[in-house]
Design an enzyme around this catalytic site. Structure first.
Site, PDB file in Angstrom:
ATOM      1  N   LYS A  54       0.891  -1.325  -0.060  1.00 16.59           N
ATOM      2  CA  LYS A  54      -0.190  -0.229   0.073  1.00 16.59           C
ATOM      3  C   LYS A  54       1.120   1.158   0.013  1.00 16.59           C
ATOM      4  O   LYS A  54       0.785   2.187  -0.689  1.00 16.59           O
ATOM      5  CB  LYS A  54      -0.987  -0.027   1.274  1.00 16.59           C
ATOM      6  CG  LYS A  54      -2.177  -0.988   1.147  1.00 16.59           C
ATOM      7  CD  LYS A  54      -2.721  -1.419   2.042  1.00 16.59           C
ATOM      8  CE  LYS A  54      -3.885  -2.411   2.054  1.00 16.59           C
ATOM      9  NZ  LYS A  54      -4.511  -2.922   3.243  1.00 16.59           N
ATOM     10  N   GLN A  98      -4.989  -1.306   9.583  1.00 17.55           N
ATOM     11  CA  GLN A  98      -4.821  -2.820   8.705  1.00 17.55           C
ATOM     12  C   GLN A  98      -5.500  -3.751   9.701  1.00 17.55           C
ATOM     13  O   GLN A  98      -5.402  -3.974  11.011  1.00 17.55           O
ATOM     14  CB  GLN A  98      -3.589  -3.183   8.664  1.00 17.55           C
ATOM     15  CG  GLN A  98      -3.140  -4.349   8.092  1.00 17.55           C
ATOM     16  CD  GLN A  98      -3.476  -4.345   6.395  1.00 17.55           C
ATOM     17  OE1 GLN A  98      -3.415  -3.488   5.728  1.00 17.55           O
ATOM     18  NE2 GLN A  98      -4.271  -5.470   6.043  1.00 17.55           N
ATOM     19  N   ASP A 121     -11.749   2.489   3.542  1.00 20.20           N
ATOM     20  CA  ASP A 121     -11.837   1.334   3.790  1.00 20.20           C
ATOM     21  C   ASP A 121     -13.195   0.957   3.518  1.00 20.20           C
ATOM     22  O   ASP A 121     -13.983  -0.089   3.163  1.00 20.20           O
ATOM     23  CB  ASP A 121     -11.191   0.435   4.910  1.00 20.20           C
ATOM     24  CG  ASP A 121     -10.366  -0.538   4.468  1.00 20.20           C
ATOM     25  OD1 ASP A 121     -10.147  -0.854   3.419  1.00 20.20           O
ATOM     26  OD2 ASP A 121      -9.603  -0.984   5.528  1.00 20.20           O
TER      27      ASP A 121
END
Ligand code: NDP
Length: 296
Positions: A54, A98, A121
């Site tokens: 990422k 994460q 997200d």
């Protein structure tokens, strides 16, 4: 029939190039650099690889990347305080924590502490509600990537029968909402569905998000259907490690009209959509027009 292969790697490269072009324009015309903050707690090896990828992709499209690596024993209070700090930071337009988090941390509490406008997200309860009611939201990256590939392949999706196998909060449910938003007739199947093969055979669009290697076989696919394989399963075959999807590729490709491979299908689209969401968040935060074709 032999299915057309939907090349997610090439499509993701195109999305990243579009994002990079938008980022360059934002810098030139508005003096803005979209910024993505990624928070990793602990040393889970798979998560470390994801976070590294990422970071590299964020830099590659010209965005700012802020990495926060915290020890596994980090307290909830410390993590929440970091999120508060990132919420308040004008250089940060997207925040990603994460997952999975170490067991002592409450994931829901942590995710719901993120400013919904920075929740790239799309897991914050406000974004889940906005998507469910057809309002502007941040959309989870993997289903957004699937939607982009489906729109690219079919043009308009209205009226098509879509079957989503899997009802998780991160893939199955948002995927179904997005397909409904594009006026598909949507069925969600799961582990308690009766006669799954018959349900799948009704699909013009079949999305597999099950987490079971090669479970969806060719006899479950309607001739000419589009098959999107979200699954990522590491298996061992003939003594070698192999990555396979939730779809049995050979038998499904012999029947389908189009299919995504694993690897090289949905996977690369997920990070591309994370970058697209960060760009969208930056545009929204600054009252600028959203990038066309990069949102739901
Ligand atoms: P979950 O384990 O959270 O959900 C799996 C779903 O599949 C559940 O709804 C479950 O039903 C259903 N299911 C399980 N067994 C069966 C069965 N025999 N018949 C029908 N349905 C079944 O998985 P995720 O949604 O998180 O992930 C799904 C897959 O996608 C995984 O392989 C994962 O690795 C992959 N993935 C890939 C990403 C990418 O970037 N490409 C990103 C995220 C995930 P029930 O609810 O009834 O238990």
């Amino acid at each position: 029939m032999t299915a057309k292969v939907i090349d997610g790697k090439a499509f993701a490269a195109k999305v990243r190039a579009e994002v990079a072009a938008h980022v360059a324009r934002l810098q030139e015309e508005n003096g803005l650099t979209p910024g993505l903050a990624v928070v990793l707690v602990g040393e889970d090896p798979a998560s470390q690889v994801y976070v590294r990828n990422k970071h590299a992709s964020t830099i590659e499209v010209g965005m700012a990347s802020f990495e926060h690596r915290l020890p596994a024993e980090t307290s909830e209070a410390t993590l929440l305080s970091l999120i508060d700090q990132l919420n308040a930071d004008p250089k940060v337009h997207g925040i990603l924590v994460q997952l999975p988090l170490p067991g002592h941390l409450n994931s829901e509490l942590v995710i719901n502490r993120i400013d919904p406008a920075k929740d790239v997200d799309g897991f914050h309860i406000s974004n889940v509600g906005l998507l469910g009611t057809g309002q502007k939201s941040m959309v989870p990256c993997t289903p957004l990537g699937c939607l982009m590939m489906l729109r690219d392949h079919h043009g308009k999706l209205a009226g098509l029968n879509a079957v989503v196998v899997g009802r998780s909060n991160i893939v199955g449910k948002p995927m179904a909402q997005l397909l409904l938003g594009d006026s598909c007739t949507v069925t969600i199947a799961h582990s308690r569905t009766k006669d799954l093969a018959e349900v799948c055979r009704r699909a013009d669009i079949l999305v597999a998000a099950v987490g079971r290697p090669e479970m969806i076989t060719g006899d479950m696919v309607r001739p000419g259907a589009t098959v999107i394989d979200v699954g990522i399963n590491r298996i061992e075959r003939d003594g070698k490690a192999k990555l396979v999807g939730d779809v049995h590729y050979e038998s499904a490709a012999a029947v389908a009209g189009a299919i995504t491979p694993v690897p090289g299908g949905v996977g690369p689209m997920t990070i591309a959509c994370l970058l697209a969401n960060t760009l969208t968040a930056c545009c929204r935060a600054n009252g600028l027009a959203e990038p066309k074709g990069l949102t739901a």
